[in-house]
Scaffold this active site. Structure first.
Site, mmCIF file in Angstrom:
data_model
loop_
_atom_site.group_PDB
_atom_site.id
_atom_site.type_symbol
_atom_site.label_atom_id
_atom_site.label_comp_id
_atom_site.label_asym_id
_atom_site.label_seq_id
_atom_site.Cartn_x
_atom_site.Cartn_y
_atom_site.Cartn_z
ATOM 1 C CG ASP A 76 42.906 35.643 42.932
ATOM 2 O OD1 ASP A 76 44.047 35.961 42.922
ATOM 3 O OD2 ASP A 76 42.015 36.618 43.255
ATOM 4 C CG ASN A 77 48.119 35.956 41.276
ATOM 5 O OD1 ASN A 77 49.037 35.864 41.114
ATOM 6 N ND2 ASN A 77 47.619 36.290 42.508
ATOM 7 C CB CYS A 137 45.500 45.538 12.393
ATOM 8 S SG CYS A 137 46.881 46.606 12.230
ATOM 9 C CG ASP A 183 43.532 37.573 51.099
ATOM 10 O OD1 ASP A 183 43.509 38.467 50.706
ATOM 11 O OD2 ASP A 183 42.935 36.347 51.075
ATOM 12 C CB ALA A 233 35.938 31.277 47.201
#
Length: 1015
Positions: free
Chosen positions: A536-537, A592, A462, A436
């Site tokens: 994006d990371n 837990c 990319d 984007a």
């Protein structure tokens, strides 16, 4: 006028709008689906607004612009080409705009609206229009009940006006999820002090409204009218008198924030011109809005009088603008003293039209249109002015340098001059990511002419391919591109926008990381002028940041989260780097809590997501490893240790290959029915056997209190849609694991499940259930050798058919609506929520949480990339003053636009030398260890105490004397290869050494790293 209203909006295509839905929500999107928008003026700003609104998914967009296309329009209007010159701008761009979203009707109107026809539109937007027309359109729109927006950009200046009429109601002001919290106590008095558990701050503000549910002992508080909060501390707030509410508080209960709407009354344009209300976009320029309010009116008056805008850098035209401005300033309700220097710059740049400024204002205005259509988020009240004068080049500009060249870049040259433009064209920039932000960035670069010069270039990488969900905000892509490489498709799209980029873009499909340093090698990095992240990371961002620091390259960083966005500029030897600061880690849910004591839907969704991984991915993968490796795989498990983990893996293999190996779909249904019984009945019964509903702790307090909810086992009922959904989805994913065709008919599955025999539950007396993670860690299950050996004996009986046998692991995929994955997680989560009386979540919310989806909308992306490119101008100019740069923070829902000066690179010292992260020692790789030690001692007054390379220790003061002496005559390459027992890669250009040193006083000090050049 072609636009007609329809009685209903089409259904929302969730696969297309998935990321935007998490920003706006279904109700806002539905309201947008009924909305018709008219945009008057289709210059660079107009097409930006149209693009963003069409991507967002309103009902229709009508375009009016009869002005013939000129060559200079091509520098900002990205849907015009040389072939369109002479054609009306709206007509020329309509077809390309219509391609953005098949659900939006895009039409051209050839006449301006009158008082009758304007009723066809819900929002009317005037872009770059004369003030007289703005006033006329605003008055007609108000009379017709329509919303009106006016906007324009002039070089590095921009303006926006919003009028949504009187009584405009906002349903949701900020789009944030209502706050909820678990109650620890409530006092029974006139104050009604509520205390929450000290695990999480309540997050409320004084004046917020809250309601209550599940409160025991003060039952009159449950589901009553909202109470106004007065905050007393991070875990306490008061709600007024709590007397006569059914007695004293006992236990339990949750508060839930009530999101109150707000109603706005807007002044019409004519009235607002004289008494404006400003939204400040940059608090370092607090006085600018009033100045530019006068300046833009003077610019309009100049244009009306001269039938032209002031000429670039022309002093006479600027003087005339100042005369007009001074007259207007005195007529304001609050007279203004004109800032002559500022308004002279406005005159100089009036003919400018810059893609980054259009991107910024286009994102902002489009979001205001969506607010007008949906009633979601706070609107601008009522004027916003924004400028980026800091982006001007430092070198003085002349009138001759800013004259038009009859090229597509004339309106950029009008602002920056031809010399700076040539510098921009010969820039080499690396774009990491073509999603984007990457698409918007490339569009801006193409229009700016970045990299189009003889020595310029653009590099893109990319590794992702295009998916349908990308099309809603990655606007360079079309449905035909789905499945194609993002970087290649984006490069092809912007080359159409600016053919001068032909042969100037190099496309890669590799991620930038340690494993691709042979592709993005030293020569690659040295050749660059700068790097722009569109990632994006965080990990990828940190790696690129590290490389930029190492090669001393400027980095432009940005990100979005729904309506929020940020930008950061990193300048060598000036600012800190991206990695210099980091966000706190995401808070994890205790194991837990997930296993036995959930109290929120987020807990059950995470449990269901983990269950998916165990059943359908890891279980299949473990079975495949056993099938391929046999006994050796089991032996490797035993060697790894882990006790209960070993047993769990082997039990899973046994279930997949022996006890529940599926041959037919009926087998899968039977398996799914047993899983239902195990997860939602038997495990709950066992938990209640260990801790009955009336159980107490060692202190006598009720065990099931506070965050612990006493669960209820479920009784399977095939007529219950939720119960059957679990069977249908679990059975179908199980069938996929075993290569069995799917059965989607729920009635067929219901018939199959009716014949499944389910064993009666027998509680186990030797099962210990841990109450918290600390207890679980303390009582970690020891290895059960007998059970492990028994499982190994059973697994050795597995027979593999001729030709082999392989399961198909199901890797979780959130965006495929046909694979049952999200449907399984939704059903499993909601069944577990039903066990614990937690409100269930729909598929949409479950997908958002389970898929860890990042909300995204095109408006924010456009605005953020505009800010990034305004900083790019500064970097290309080579500005050395940190005050010239700006980091940006925006939230379009509030709305908020704020800027800060980048943080200066921290300074460190050794002896009398100051250094920052941008410094290092550059030395010859042929130096021996002795020569290196002597160099630092003699040249820098530093005693090296330790030295390492790639986590390999090459030298230390505590080494045996003999080993140290052996290494003194060796080079660092020789030492590294000796210690690591492997040769360095051929052609490696350099080694990076990390040092520990003592200064002249013997104190341990931090020092820069060392680069040893090998070639």
């Amino acid at each position: 006028m072609e636009v007609e209203r329809r009685s209903s909006a089409p259904a929302i295509d969730e696969s297309l709008y998935s990321r935007q839905l998490y920003v706006l929500g279904h109700e806002a999107m539905k309201r947008m689906g009924f909305s018709n928008v008219l945009i008057v003026g289709l210059d660079g700003l107009g097409v930006e607004i149209a693009k963003n609104v069409i991507l967002a998914g309103v009902k229709s967009v009508s375009l009016y612009d009869m002005k013939p296309t000129e060559v200079a329009d091509l520098g900002s209007q990205f849907y015009l080409s040389d072939a369109d010159i002479g054609q009306p701008r709206a007509q020329a761009a309509r077809e390309r705009l219509a391609e953005l979203n098949a659900y939006v009707s895009v039409a051209v109107v050839t006449e301006l609206p009158d008082a009758a026809s304007i009723r066809r539109w819900d929002v009317v937007v005037a872009v770059g229009q004369p003030l007289s027309l703005q006033l006329e359109l605003d008055e007609m729109a108000r009379a017709a009940g329509a919303k009106f927006i006016a906007a324009e950009t002039r070089g590095l200046f921009s303006s926006c006006f919003v009028d949504f009429g009187e009584g405009f109601h906002v349903h949701d002001q900020d789009g944030e999820e209502p706050l909820t919290g678990l109650i620890a106590s409530i006092t029974e008095d006139d104050d009604g002090c509520v205390t929450t558990f000290e695990e999480t701050r309540h997050g409320l503000e004084t004046g917020d409204l809250v309601t209550f549910v599940e409160v025991q002992g003060m039952t009159g508080l449950n589901n009553s009218e909202p109470r106004k909060v007065t905050v007393k501390g991070p875990y306490t707030f008061t709600i007024g008198s709590t007397k006569n509410l059914g007695g004293a508080y006992k236990t339990g209960g949750y508060f839930r924030q009530v999101k109150a709407g707000k109603t706005f009354d807007f002044k019409p344009l004519r009235q607002s011109l004289m008494a404006p209300e400003f939204l400040v976009s940059d608090f370092s320029k607090f006085d600018r809005p009033a100045q530019l309010h006068v300046g833009f009116q003077a610019l309009n008056a100049y244009q009306q009088t001269k039938q032209a805008l002031p000429r670039p850098q022309n002093a006479d035209d600027a003087e005339e603008l100042l005369r007009l401005a001074k007259d207007i300033a005195q007529r304001q309700t609050d007279p203004v003293v004109v800032d002559e220097k500022l308004l002279t710059q406005l005159a100089y740049q009036a003919r400018g039209d810059l893609p980054p400024m259009n991107a910024f204002m286009g994102g902002l205005v489009a979001q205001e249109i969506l607010k007008a259509c949906s009633g979601k988020f706070n609107p601008i009240v009522q004027w916003l002015y924004f400028d980026s004068l800091e982006s001007l080049p430092a070198a003085p500009l002349t009138e001759a340098d800013c004259q038009p060249r009859h090229s597509r870049y004339d309106r950029q040259i009008a602002v920056f001059g031809a010399a700076f433009h040539a510098k921009l064209q010969n820039t080499k920039e690396f774009l990491v990511g073509a999603g984007a932000i990457g698409c918007e960035m490339l569009k801006n670069w193409a229009l700016m002419g970045l990299g189009t010069g003889e020595h310029g270039a653009i590099f893109i990488t990319d590794m992702d391919t295009i998916e349908k969900s990308n099309l809603n905000r990655q606007f360079l892509f079309r449905p035909k591109d789905v499945g194609a490489l993002k970087s290649a498709a984006a490069a092809a799209a912007v080359t159409v926008m600016n053919p001068a980029l032909t042969g100037k873009i190099t496309v890669h499909a590799e991620r930038v990381g340690a494993d691709t340093e042979t592709i993005f090698d030293e020569s690659f990095w040295h050749a660059l002028d700068g790097v722009t992240n569109a990632l994006d990371n965080v990990e990828a961002r940190k790696y690129v940041d590290w490389r930029c620091v190492y090669f001393r390259k400027p980095l432009l960083e940005s990100g979005t989260l729904g309506t929020k966005g940020n930008t950061q500029v990193v300048v060598p030897h000036l600012t800190e780097s991206y990695s210099s600061s980091s966000d706190p880690p995401e808070k994890s849910i205790p194991i837990c809590t997930l296993k036995n004591f959930p109290n929120a839907i987020e807990h059950t969704i995470q449990w269901a997501r983990d269950t998916f991984e165990g059943l359908f991915l890891q279980g299949a993968e473990n079975a495949n490893l056993f099938l391929s490796q046999g006994r050796s795989y089991l032996d490797s498990l035993v060697k790894q240790g882990g006790g209960s983990t070993q047993i769990e893996i082997m039990e899973g293999i046994k279930a997949n290959l022996l006890t529940h190996r599926a041959h037919t779909f009926e087998d899968c249904v039977a398996w799914a029915r047993l899983r239902f019984e195990e997860y939602f009945a038997n495990q709950i019964k066992q938990l209640l056997y260990n801790f009955p509903p009336d159980a107490v702790t060692s202190t006598g307090a009720a065990f099931w209190s506070g965050p612990k909810r006493a669960p209820t086992p479920l009784q399977f009922d095939a007529s219950n849609p939720l119960h059957l959904d679990f069977i249908v989805n679990a059975a179908n994913i199980r069938a996929y694991n075993f290569g069995i065709p799917a059965v989607r008919d729920a009635a067929q599955v219901a018939a199959m499940v009716a014949s499944v025999a389910v064993p009666a539950f027998q509680p186990k007396t030797n099962v210990k259930i841990h109450v918290n993670d600390a207890e679980a860690a303390k009582d970690a299950d020891p290895s059960d050798d007998d059970r492990i050996h028994g499982l190994i004996s059973e697994l050795e009986k597995v027979s593999v058919p001729p030709g082999g046998y392989t399961l198909h692991p199901a890797k979780f995929e959130k965006d495929d609506d046909t694979n049952f994955h999200i449907d399984f997680v939704t059903a499993a989560s909601n069944l577990r929520a039903s066990n614990y009386a937690i409100a269930v979540a729909d598929r949409h919310k479950t997908k958002f949480i389970a898929g860890k989806i990042i909300p995204a909308i095109a408006t924010t992306t456009a605005l953020v990339t505009g800010l990034v490119c305004l900083e790019l101008y500064k970097i290309i100019d080579g500005k050395k003053d940190i005050e010239a740069y700006k980091n940006g923070f925006i939230n379009l829902s509030l709305p908020l636009i704020a800027f800060s000066e980048p943080i200066r690179a921290p300074e460190y010292k050794y002896n009398d030398k100051t250094w920052t992260l941008w410094d290092r020692f550059d030395l010859d790789g042929d130096l021996t260890l002795q020569a290196l030690l002597d160099h630092f001692q003699n040249e820098h007054g530093l005693e090296i105490t330790m030295m390492s390379c790639n986590a390999v220790l090459l030298y230390s003061f505590f080494m045996p004397i003999k080993k140290r002496k052996e290494r003194l005559g060796m080079t660092m390459v020789q030492i590294y290869e000796q210690v690591s027992k492997k040769p360095l890669p051929a052609g490696l250009p350099a080694l990076t050494l990390e040092l520990c040193c003592n200064d002249r006083t013997g104190e341990d000090v931090e020092v820069p790293s060392v680069r040893l050049a090998l070639q």
